[in-house]
Design a protein around this motif. Structure first.
Motif, PDB file in Angstrom:
ATOM      1  N   GLN A 292      34.095  52.012  34.358  1.00  0.00           N
ATOM      2  CA  GLN A 292      34.265  51.381  35.665  1.00  0.00           C
ATOM      3  C   GLN A 292      34.883  52.356  36.670  1.00  0.00           C
TER       4      GLN A 292
ATOM      5  N   PHE B  34      28.011  46.034  41.293  1.00  0.00           N
ATOM      6  CA  PHE B  34      28.859  44.849  41.134  1.00  0.00           C
ATOM      7  C   PHE B  34      30.217  45.052  41.808  1.00  0.00           C
ATOM      8  N   LEU B  35      30.857  46.207  41.548  1.00  0.00           N
ATOM      9  CA  LEU B  35      32.187  46.475  42.104  1.00  0.00           C
ATOM     10  C   LEU B  35      32.139  46.677  43.616  1.00  0.00           C
TER      11      LEU B  35
ATOM     12  N   HIS C 275      30.144  45.177  45.670  1.00  0.00           N
ATOM     13  CA  HIS C 275      30.076  43.841  46.265  1.00  0.00           C
ATOM     14  C   HIS C 275      31.427  43.133  46.142  1.00  0.00           C
ATOM     15  N   LYS C 276      32.067  43.270  44.976  1.00  0.00           N
ATOM     16  CA  LYS C 276      33.335  42.591  44.725  1.00  0.00           C
ATOM     17  C   LYS C 276      34.412  43.010  45.715  1.00  0.00           C
ATOM     18  N   TYR C 277      34.473  44.306  46.044  1.00  0.00           N
ATOM     19  CA  TYR C 277      35.532  44.822  46.909  1.00  0.00           C
ATOM     20  C   TYR C 277      35.057  45.121  48.332  1.00  0.00           C
ATOM     21  N   SER C 278      33.863  44.656  48.669  1.00  0.00           N
ATOM     22  CA  SER C 278      33.319  44.844  50.029  1.00  0.00           C
ATOM     23  C   SER C 278      33.354  46.315  50.437  1.00  0.00           C
TER      24      SER C 278
END
Length: 434
Positions: A219, A252-253, A255-258
């Motif tokens: 990650q 994914f990350l 999108h998660k953290y903009s």
């Protein structure tokens, strides 16, 4: 001649004081030349002079020519009303204060020894080679202890300058030492050519996000390489399963953290004239390994006992993929972070970080221990340090190397010989009176 030379001559009273008098024949006795003023206003403050029968306490202003007083518009500036003596090389014009009263002048041209001026001009003359020492022909008159003390002084100045940059970063980051360590380390892993984009990457990937994923190497790599712009699909990476996995994780990350719109582009990184071992993806993988292996980054950098411990810290093992790829999708055997790179990181990260922290918490003893790390490192050899070594300067450790580089860049190259203990010693051994 530069005005600094007259500042030096006045400060050290290095001129003929026989029958000293102003241009209008008032006798002068210098009881105290004053202190150099680093701010706006007259050049020397709190001078104490006797002019004729009257004792004065005030300021001294220095110019090459008296007419520079008017050229600088001092006659309209109330700060210069406190000037009690105008020290000039050539008294070509009488000058006045704001109220119209004349400022007594001392002309130094007939009082400065021609030998002193000649020595000064030799120091400032343009050398044949840009890296040559301006004082090389005169160094034989300078004791070794003077050279050594000046190199040590230059070293401390260089360390303080780097620490000041860290302090300013610490302020911008809300006085968060862990974030300061992260940003400082990231920029340093660029090793000059890519320091600027790596510094921007640290801004594009805040430590708050890194902290949440530093325990997971995959990650963490997805975040770093994705934000660096190295995960875009190309002909070389289309069939690379490892990069495909990072790409999916990053999507994914992101999108998660903009993080959309904050990533760098691959073309912003420099590869020209770099050895593969110094390519940005290699350095990024090594940074990821350090961040993954050392969760308490600042504490580790602050408390490591010696160079051996720090070397182990920086040589954290990278993942298998980045031991076998210099660039995404481009295979090749990648060496571990070398000792010379570790030395650069200790010099540019650990020492400034520790000195900045020492200043912040008021523990000066930490400064000494931080600088002592440089003495554990081997000397750096390049055309600049070698030029000084051939002139008899000690060069046994990285502390010497850093000091010599600081001396070269801060004093020799700009010809600040009057502010250098070596140049000052040379001038002081020149007779002040013809």
């Amino acid at each position: 001649m530069q005005e600094d030379f007259l500042h030096y001559v006045w400060q050290h009273q290095y001129f003929d004081k026989t029958d000293l008098c102003t241009t209008d024949e008032q006798p002068i006795t210098v009881l105290r030349p004053g202190m150099r003023n680093p701010d706006a206003g007259p050049d020397f403050l709190n001078a104490r002079l006797q002019l004729g029968e009257v004792e004065w306490n005030g300021a001294v202003e220095i110019h090459l020519r008296a007419s520079d007083w008017h050229r600088h518009q001092h006659q309209h500036d109330p700060k210069y009303d406190q000037v009690v003596l105008h020290v000039v090389y050539e008294a070509d014009q009488a000058v006045q204060r704001l109220d119209g009263s004349e400022v007594p002048a001392l002309a130094l041209a007939p009082r400065v020894a021609s030998t002193l001026l000649t020595t000064y001009e030799k120091l400032l003359a343009t050398a044949e080679a840009p890296d040559a020492l301006p004082c090389a022909p005169l160094l034989s008159t300078v004791p070794a202890v003077t050279r050594m003390s000046m190199v040590e002084r230059a070293l401390l100045e260089r360390v303080e300058q780097k620490a000041q940059v860290v302090e300013e970063l610490h302020q911008r980051l809300g006085q968060d030492w862990e974030a300061t360590a992260y940003h400082t380390l990231a920029a340093a892993f660029g090793f000059q050519k890519n320091s600027e984009p790596l510094a921007r990457l640290a801004k594009a990937l805040p430590l708050s996000i890194v902290r949440r994923h530093r325990h997971d190497a995959r990650q963490l790599e997805a975040l770093l390489f994705g934000q660096a712009g190295f995960l875009a699909e190309t002909d070389a990476t289309r069939h690379d399963a490892y990069l495909a996995g990072l790409r999916q994780e990053f999507a994914f990350l992101q999108h998660k953290y903009s993080l959309h719109g904050t990533a760098l582009e691959a073309h912003e990184w420099n590869f020209l004239r770099l050895r593969p071992a110094n390519f940005a993806p290699v350095r990024l993988a090594q940074l990821a390994a350090v961040l993954h292996s050392r969760p308490a980054l600042f504490d580790a950098l602050l408390t490591a006992a010696d160079v051996r411990t720090l070397t182990q810290f920086f040589q954290a093992p990278t993942t298998d993929y980045w031991r076998q790829h210099f660039r995404p999708g481009v295979p090749g055997k990648v060496p571990a972070l070398g000792k010379s790179s570790v030395q650069v990181l200790i010099t540019n990260v650990v020492v400034p970080l520790r000195v900045a922290y020492a200043r912040h918490v008021g523990q000066p003893e930490l400064v000494e221990s931080a600088v002592a790390l440089l003495s554990e490192l081997p000397a750096e050899h390049n055309h600049i340090t070698d030029a000084y070594a051939t002139q008899g300067f000690g060069h046994r450790s990285a502390a010497d190397s850093q000091g010599l580089l600081a001396l070269h860049r801060g004093y020799c190259t700009p010809r600040c010989c009057l502010h250098c203990a070596i140049g000052s010693r040379i001038l002081q051994r020149t007779p002040a009176v013809s």
